[in-house]
Design an enzyme around this catalytic site. Structure first.
Site, short mmCIF file in Angstrom:
data_model
loop_
_atom_site.label_atom_id
_atom_site.label_comp_id
_atom_site.label_asym_id
_atom_site.label_seq_id
_atom_site.Cartn_x
_atom_site.Cartn_y
_atom_site.Cartn_z
CG HIS A 10 -8.11 13.92 12.13
ND1 HIS A 10 -8.07 13.21 13.30
CD2 HIS A 10 -8.70 13.10 11.22
CE1 HIS A 10 -8.60 12.02 13.12
NE2 HIS A 10 -8.99 11.93 11.86
CD1 TRP A 14 -51.65 16.87 4.50
CD2 TRP A 14 -50.13 15.67 5.62
NE1 TRP A 14 -50.84 16.26 3.57
CE2 TRP A 14 -49.91 15.52 4.23
CE3 TRP A 14 -49.30 15.01 6.52
CZ2 TRP A 14 -48.88 14.71 3.74
CZ3 TRP A 14 -48.28 14.22 6.02
CH2 TRP A 14 -48.08 14.08 4.66
CD GLU A 54 -6.71 18.35 15.91
OE1 GLU A 54 -6.95 17.85 17.02
OE2 GLU A 54 -7.27 17.95 14.85
CB CYS A 98 -4.45 15.32 15.90
SG CYS A 98 -5.47 15.06 14.44
CG LEU A 118 -39.81 5.57 4.83
CD1 LEU A 118 -39.17 4.25 5.26
CD2 LEU A 118 -40.50 6.24 6.01
CB ALA A 157 -54.38 8.08 12.91
CB ALA A 158 -59.40 9.81 12.21
CB ALA A 159 -61.85 5.95 14.70
N GLY A 189 -44.56 3.32 13.39
CA GLY A 189 -45.75 3.85 14.06
C GLY A 189 -45.67 3.70 15.56
#
Length: 344
Positions: free
Chosen positions: A58, A178, A60, A93, A212, A170-172, A277
């Site tokens: 750690h 993009w 310290e 610590c 992803l 998003a579109a239909a 989504g």
């Protein structure tokens, strides 16, 4: 005669240095980033240290290890987080500081850990002068999602979406590449890399087959990659791009989101980055499990039914979920709004 202003200024300077040191540590995982500075009564720095990750010394103890025996006697230790008071992979610590004979300990943020807290009390019981809260706002901001996860007992949850000004993701026909520009997309990849996990629903996997991963401007993989988490009951084909991810994907049915987060917490996950989504994102919002919202808004209009967020349980205007704007940034032609739930 002691100049109190000079003393306080010296401690603040030492704390800022400790925060700089803490930034060298890993920004993800179960352990916090902690930095430490040891100064003598004249305000001169004797040693510095920081925590390098799980199982290492750690901050310290790392600083004390730079000194000869008894060299820390009578010194002031400035540390970003309250010294721990438990035995894990390393010893407490607080006890190490007592044994070193330090005269004073100054820390920024109180340790919220159920097992690790209490270091300040242990130090005071040993006759050491202890001061907490120095540059606390800076320290809290620095510790960020780790501090939130420690207090909540679950990972810090961020929901991200990119949409047109009229709220369409998003579109239909479902196409969405993009809506936002290159600068906004690079910012998303940077934030992916800074998160422990990236979470999507099976609907997104089946519709978009996303990798992803976190990538740079040239499409190369960044050094840190979030673990993919997929939520849903539909089967994901073995040919899905996420199976080529550098990290092993995790799968959950999504029936109990609180249990999902509790499971991730036991795996040392402290941050979850939800990319979609709309069904999965809305479920987390409706359950009250979102700590931060990232809305990337593009100066375009799409119309139609493909909203970034769907039903979140708001039936009347009195039930709307008010947020506070944390920041607002211009990214090329787009705007990023970072918002967080209002605290009671």
């Amino acid at each position: 005669m002691t100049n109190n202003a000079a003393v306080d200024g010296g401690l603040q300077s030492a704390m800022r240095r400790a925060l700089e040191l803490a930034a060298h540590g890993p920004a993800t995982g179960v352990n916090p980033r902690v930095g430490c500075v040891v100064v003598n009564p004249a305000g001169e720095i004797l040693a510095e240290g920081w925590h390098r990750g799980a199982g290492t010394r750690h901050a310290e103890v790392d600083a004390l290890a730079q000194l000869a025996p008894d060299a820390a006697h009578g010194s002031t230790v400035v540390v970003t987080l309250e010294p721990c008071n438990h035995v894990g992979r390393t010893g407490p610590c607080a006890q190490a500081l007592i044994e070193a004979g330090v005269a004073r300990v100054v820390y920024s943020v109180t340790d919220p850990g159920e097992h690790s807290c209490g270091g300040a009390e242990r130090l005071r019981a040993a006759g050491i002068d202890v001061q907490g809260g120095l540059l606390a706002d800076v320290g809290e901001a620095f510790l960020g999602d780790w501090l939130s996860a420690a207090r909540l007992g679950r990972p810090f949850v961020t929901v991200k979406w990119a949409s047109s000004l009229d709220g369409r993701a998003a579109a239909a026909d479902g196409s969405s590449r993009w809506i936002t520009g290159a600068e906004a997309r690079l910012d998303v990849h940077r934030r992916r890399s800074a998160s422990d996990t990236i979470l999507v629903g099976t609907g997104t996997v089946l519709a978009d087959d996303p990798a992803l991963t976190a990538r740079d401007a040239d499409g190369g993989l960044l050094a840190r990659q979030p673990v993919p988490v997929v939520v849903g009951r539909r089967e994901v084909p073995a040919s899905a791009a996420l199976f080529a991810h550098p990290q092993q994907p995790l799968f959950f049915d999504g029936l109990d989101l609180s249990a999902l987060l509790a499971d991730l917490h036991t795996r040392a996950v402290r941050s979850v980055f939800i990319e979609g989504g709309p069904t999965v994102a809305s479920a987390f919002v409706a359950a009250g499990l979102v700590d931060e919202y990232l809305a990337y808004l593009a100066p375009t209009l799409i119309g139609g039914p493909r909203l970034a967020i769907t039903d979140i349980g708001v039936a009347t205007i009195g039930e709307q979920r008010r947020l506070s704007i944390h920041s607002l940034d211009r990214l090329g032609d787009d705007v990023l709004i970072v918002a967080r739930p209002l605290t009671p």
